[in-house]
Design a protein around this motif. Structure first.
Motif, PDB file in Angstrom:
ATOM      1  N   ASP A  72       1.341 -10.409   7.011  1.00 11.96           N
ATOM      2  CA  ASP A  72      -0.084 -10.276   6.676  1.00 11.96           C
ATOM      3  C   ASP A  72      -0.526  -8.823   6.584  1.00 11.96           C
ATOM      4  N   ILE A  73       0.338  -7.992   6.009  1.00 10.43           N
ATOM      5  CA  ILE A  73       0.022  -6.588   5.778  1.00 10.43           C
ATOM      6  C   ILE A  73      -0.131  -6.398   4.270  1.00 10.43           C
ATOM      7  N   SER A  74      -1.178  -5.707   3.886  1.00 16.92           N
ATOM      8  CA  SER A  74      -1.450  -5.492   2.474  1.00 16.92           C
ATOM      9  C   SER A  74      -0.457  -4.498   1.882  1.00 16.92           C
ATOM     10  N   CYS A  75       0.183  -4.885   0.798  1.00 20.22           N
ATOM     11  CA  CYS A  75       1.118  -4.022   0.080  1.00 20.22           C
ATOM     12  C   CYS A  75       1.278  -4.605  -1.309  1.00 20.22           C
ATOM     13  N   ARG A  76       0.940  -3.812  -2.336  1.00 19.15           N
ATOM     14  CA  ARG A  76       1.071  -4.309  -3.708  1.00 19.15           C
ATOM     15  C   ARG A  76       2.515  -4.273  -4.173  1.00 19.15           C
ATOM     16  N   ASP A  77       3.236  -3.203  -3.763  1.00 17.21           N
ATOM     17  CA  ASP A  77       4.604  -3.047  -4.223  1.00 17.21           C
ATOM     18  C   ASP A  77       5.341  -2.090  -3.287  1.00 17.21           C
ATOM     19  N   GLN A  96       8.392   1.882   1.923  1.00 16.30           N
ATOM     20  CA  GLN A  96       7.191   2.638   1.511  1.00 16.30           C
ATOM     21  C   GLN A  96       6.437   1.817   0.473  1.00 16.30           C
ATOM     22  N   CYS A  97       5.161   1.534   0.750  1.00 18.61           N
ATOM     23  CA  CYS A  97       4.327   0.815  -0.210  1.00 18.61           C
ATOM     24  C   CYS A  97       3.718   1.800  -1.196  1.00 18.61           C
ATOM     25  N   ASP A  98       3.310   1.280  -2.349  1.00 18.50           N
ATOM     26  CA  ASP A  98       2.747   2.153  -3.380  1.00 18.50           C
ATOM     27  C   ASP A  98       1.438   2.806  -2.948  1.00 18.50           C
ATOM     28  N   GLN A  99       0.758   2.252  -1.938  1.00 23.19           N
ATOM     29  CA  GLN A  99      -0.465   2.868  -1.421  1.00 23.19           C
ATOM     30  C   GLN A  99      -0.152   4.029  -0.472  1.00 23.19           C
ATOM     31  N   GLY A 100       1.148   4.234  -0.145  1.00 20.13           N
ATOM     32  CA  GLY A 100       1.542   5.328   0.731  1.00 20.13           C
ATOM     33  C   GLY A 100       1.869   4.898   2.155  1.00 20.13           C
ATOM     34  N   ASP A 101       1.542   3.673   2.531  1.00 20.44           N
ATOM     35  CA  ASP A 101       1.834   3.201   3.888  1.00 20.44           C
ATOM     36  C   ASP A 101       3.326   2.966   4.060  1.00 20.44           C
ATOM     37  N   ALA A 102       3.834   3.388   5.214  1.00 20.66           N
ATOM     38  CA  ALA A 102       5.249   3.163   5.539  1.00 20.66           C
ATOM     39  C   ALA A 102       5.333   2.100   6.628  1.00 20.66           C
ATOM     40  N   HIS A 103       6.331   1.252   6.528  1.00 21.42           N
ATOM     41  CA  HIS A 103       6.514   0.175   7.495  1.00 21.42           C
ATOM     42  C   HIS A 103       7.971   0.172   7.949  1.00 21.42           C
ATOM     43  N   SER A 117       3.951  -1.353  11.397  1.00 27.89           N
ATOM     44  CA  SER A 117       3.275  -0.401  10.528  1.00 27.89           C
ATOM     45  C   SER A 117       2.948   0.857  11.299  1.00 27.89           C
ATOM     46  N   ARG A 118       2.857   1.941  10.542  1.00 23.90           N
ATOM     47  CA  ARG A 118       2.427   3.204  11.135  1.00 23.90           C
ATOM     48  C   ARG A 118       1.594   3.943  10.092  1.00 23.90           C
ATOM     49  N   PRO A 119       0.741   4.825  10.560  1.00 23.83           N
ATOM     50  CA  PRO A 119      -0.104   5.554   9.616  1.00 23.83           C
ATOM     51  C   PRO A 119       0.714   6.453   8.698  1.00 23.83           C
ATOM     52  N   THR A 120       0.159   6.750   7.543  1.00 30.38           N
ATOM     53  CA  THR A 120       0.812   7.637   6.588  1.00 30.38           C
ATOM     54  C   THR A 120       0.865   9.040   7.171  1.00 30.38           C
ATOM     55  N   ARG A 121       1.991   9.697   6.974  1.00 30.43           N
ATOM     56  CA  ARG A 121       2.124  11.068   7.480  1.00 30.43           C
ATOM     57  C   ARG A 121       1.811  12.045   6.393  1.00 30.43           C
TER      58      ARG A 121
END
Length: 121
Positions: A72-77, A96-103, A117-121
């Motif tokens: 249930d984490i948002s990620c388009r690609d 790495q999601c296209d929005q920049g979020d890394a999981h 999940s962790r915040p974008t660096r």
């Protein structure tokens, strides 16, 4: 009359004892069959970690996109997948999601995945 009832009760108890022995034999046979099935399942088990490692980069991205969405984490690609050092002995990837979020995704040999999940660096 009393002797007849005592004799009948004794025969009834003797019959129950024989049935218990048959039930124990049937139970032992069922336990042996379950043990054989468990060994067969273990021998035929899929090593999901090895299967993921053998996928192309595009296929790995699809697998990890599904894991992220199932959490249930948002990620388009998923645009990038990187294999990391195992965390506590568990194979780990960074997706790495296209929005920049890394999981971080830790995959157990049975295929269960834990997504952190962790915040974008």
């Amino acid at each position: 009359m009393r002797v007849f009832l005592i004799g009948l009760a004794t025969l009834s108890l003797a019959g129950c004892g024989g049935g218990a022995s048959q039930e124990n034999s049937a139970g032992a046979a069922n336990n042996a069959a379950l043990a054989r099935n468990a060994m067969d399942n273990a021998a035929n088990a899929i090593d999901h970690v090895a299967a993921i490692e053998n996928l192309s980069e595009t296929q790995q991205q699809a697998v990890f996109l599904r894991a992220i969405r199932d959490a249930d984490i948002s990620c388009r690609d998923v645009t990038k997948v990187e294999r990391l050092e195992p965390e506590g002995g568990v194979p780990t990837w960074r997706a790495q999601c296209d929005q920049g979020d890394a999981h971080l995704i830790m995959v157990q040999p049975d295929g269960n995945a834990q997504v952190m999940s962790r915040p974008t660096r």
